[in-house]
Design a protein around this motif. Sequence first.
Motif, PDB file in Angstrom:
ATOM      1  N   VAL A  24       0.835  -1.209   0.000  1.00 22.42           N
ATOM      2  CA  VAL A  24       0.000   0.000   0.000  1.00 22.42           C
ATOM      3  C   VAL A  24       0.867   1.255   0.000  1.00 22.42           C
ATOM      4  O   VAL A  24       0.590   2.219  -0.715  1.00 22.42           O
ATOM      5  N   TYR A  25       1.940   1.236   0.763  1.00 21.01           N
ATOM      6  CA  TYR A  25       2.823   2.408   0.810  1.00 21.01           C
ATOM      7  C   TYR A  25       3.423   2.678  -0.568  1.00 21.01           C
ATOM      8  O   TYR A  25       3.447   3.818  -1.032  1.00 21.01           O
ATOM      9  N   ARG A  26       3.912   1.613  -1.207  1.00 20.60           N
ATOM     10  CA  ARG A  26       4.511   1.790  -2.534  1.00 20.60           C
ATOM     11  C   ARG A  26       3.501   2.284  -3.557  1.00 20.60           C
ATOM     12  O   ARG A  26       3.835   3.058  -4.446  1.00 20.60           O
ATOM     13  N   LYS A  27       2.272   1.829  -3.423  1.00 18.07           N
ATOM     14  CA  LYS A  27       1.247   2.214  -4.394  1.00 18.07           C
ATOM     15  C   LYS A  27       0.718   3.627  -4.169  1.00 18.07           C
ATOM     16  O   LYS A  27       0.486   4.354  -5.134  1.00 18.07           O
ATOM     17  N   PHE A  28       0.552   4.065  -2.903  1.00 11.99           N
ATOM     18  CA  PHE A  28      -0.165   5.313  -2.647  1.00 11.99           C
ATOM     19  C   PHE A  28       0.663   6.448  -2.050  1.00 11.99           C
ATOM     20  O   PHE A  28       0.177   7.570  -1.961  1.00 11.99           O
ATOM     21  N   SER A  29       1.884   6.215  -1.630  1.00  8.25           N
ATOM     22  CA  SER A  29       2.634   7.289  -0.971  1.00  8.25           C
ATOM     23  C   SER A  29       2.864   8.479  -1.901  1.00  8.25           C
ATOM     24  O   SER A  29       2.747   9.634  -1.481  1.00  8.25           O
ATOM     25  N   GLY A  30       3.163   8.218  -3.167  1.00 14.25           N
ATOM     26  CA  GLY A  30       3.355   9.312  -4.123  1.00 14.25           C
ATOM     27  C   GLY A  30       2.079  10.114  -4.328  1.00 14.25           C
ATOM     28  O   GLY A  30       2.109  11.350  -4.400  1.00 14.25           O
ATOM     29  N   ALA A  31       0.956   9.422  -4.416  1.00 13.84           N
ATOM     30  CA  ALA A  31      -0.322  10.111  -4.616  1.00 13.84           C
ATOM     31  C   ALA A  31      -0.710  10.926  -3.382  1.00 13.84           C
ATOM     32  O   ALA A  31      -1.214  12.050  -3.507  1.00 13.84           O
ATOM     33  N   VAL A  32      -0.454  10.382  -2.198  1.00 15.13           N
ATOM     34  CA  VAL A  32      -0.750  11.121  -0.960  1.00 15.13           C
ATOM     35  C   VAL A  32       0.131  12.353  -0.885  1.00 15.13           C
ATOM     36  O   VAL A  32      -0.341  13.459  -0.570  1.00 15.13           O
ATOM     37  N   LEU A  33       1.403  12.204  -1.199  1.00 12.03           N
ATOM     38  CA  LEU A  33       2.328  13.333  -1.195  1.00 12.03           C
ATOM     39  C   LEU A  33       1.870  14.403  -2.184  1.00 12.03           C
ATOM     40  O   LEU A  33       1.848  15.599  -1.861  1.00 12.03           O
ATOM     41  N   GLY A  34       1.504  13.997  -3.378  1.00 12.84           N
ATOM     42  CA  GLY A  34       1.002  14.945  -4.382  1.00 12.84           C
ATOM     43  C   GLY A  34      -0.267  15.643  -3.918  1.00 12.84           C
ATOM     44  O   GLY A  34      -0.428  16.856  -4.126  1.00 12.84           O
ATOM     45  N   TYR A  35      -1.177  14.921  -3.298  1.00 15.08           N
ATOM     46  CA  TYR A  35      -2.414  15.504  -2.775  1.00 15.08           C
ATOM     47  C   TYR A  35      -2.107  16.572  -1.730  1.00 15.08           C
ATOM     48  O   TYR A  35      -2.655  17.670  -1.774  1.00 15.08           O
ATOM     49  N   LEU A  36      -1.210  16.251  -0.801  1.00 15.79           N
ATOM     50  CA  LEU A  36      -0.888  17.195   0.265  1.00 15.79           C
ATOM     51  C   LEU A  36      -0.154  18.422  -0.279  1.00 15.79           C
ATOM     52  O   LEU A  36      -0.387  19.547   0.185  1.00 15.79           O
ATOM     53  N   ARG A  37       0.719  18.215  -1.261  1.00 14.42           N
ATOM     54  CA  ARG A  37       1.387  19.362  -1.902  1.00 14.42           C
ATOM     55  C   ARG A  37       0.372  20.250  -2.609  1.00 14.42           C
ATOM     56  O   ARG A  37       0.438  21.468  -2.516  1.00 14.42           O
ATOM     57  N   ALA A  38      -0.550  19.627  -3.340  1.00 11.08           N
ATOM     58  CA  ALA A  38      -1.565  20.387  -4.076  1.00 11.08           C
ATOM     59  C   ALA A  38      -2.473  21.167  -3.133  1.00 11.08           C
ATOM     60  O   ALA A  38      -2.971  22.236  -3.492  1.00 11.08           O
TER      61      ALA A  38
END
Length: 185
Positions: A24-38
Amino acid sequence: MLEALADEYVDMDGADPSVLFTLVYRKFSGAVLGYLRARGVDDPEAVTQDVFLAFYPKMDGLHGGIQGAKSLIFSIAHARMVDYYRRSERTPAFSPYESELDGRRTASAEDLALSAVDGGGATALLDGLSPDYQEVLALRIVADLSIEQVAEIMGRTPGAVKQLQRRALCALRDRVSEGSQAHHE
């Protein structure tokens, strides 16, 4: 393939939760990071880590496979983002201190001593003080050495130098006050 492995894992009882967490971390960490940056979070990397740290203990009750994990992770991310904005609204805005705009002025003994440096005035001020007082003031104020440096030079402890400097400044302040009172009379 990662999604199939995660869905298969969620359906297995008693399996190692670290495997699902890694997937789950490998799949979603980038998307979570992008969401929080946005969304404008100041430190999105730290908040992303907080999201996954909050997700880990909740994995035992996880249902719905990889989509359930995704939903839970982004719910946590959204809550952390809302917490960030609520905290920033409650935090007072800090403004830098600008000494030139501050009307409160009281000359310190250091300022008085340094203002008298022109024309040998500092020497005259120091002449009436004990040799230890003269030395500590000359080293600390005129030479601008640290307390540790002065302690090493004078062969004393830093605490003794602080106390000696305080006493010397008090004596200097008294001398200057007496001199200015005599001038006004």
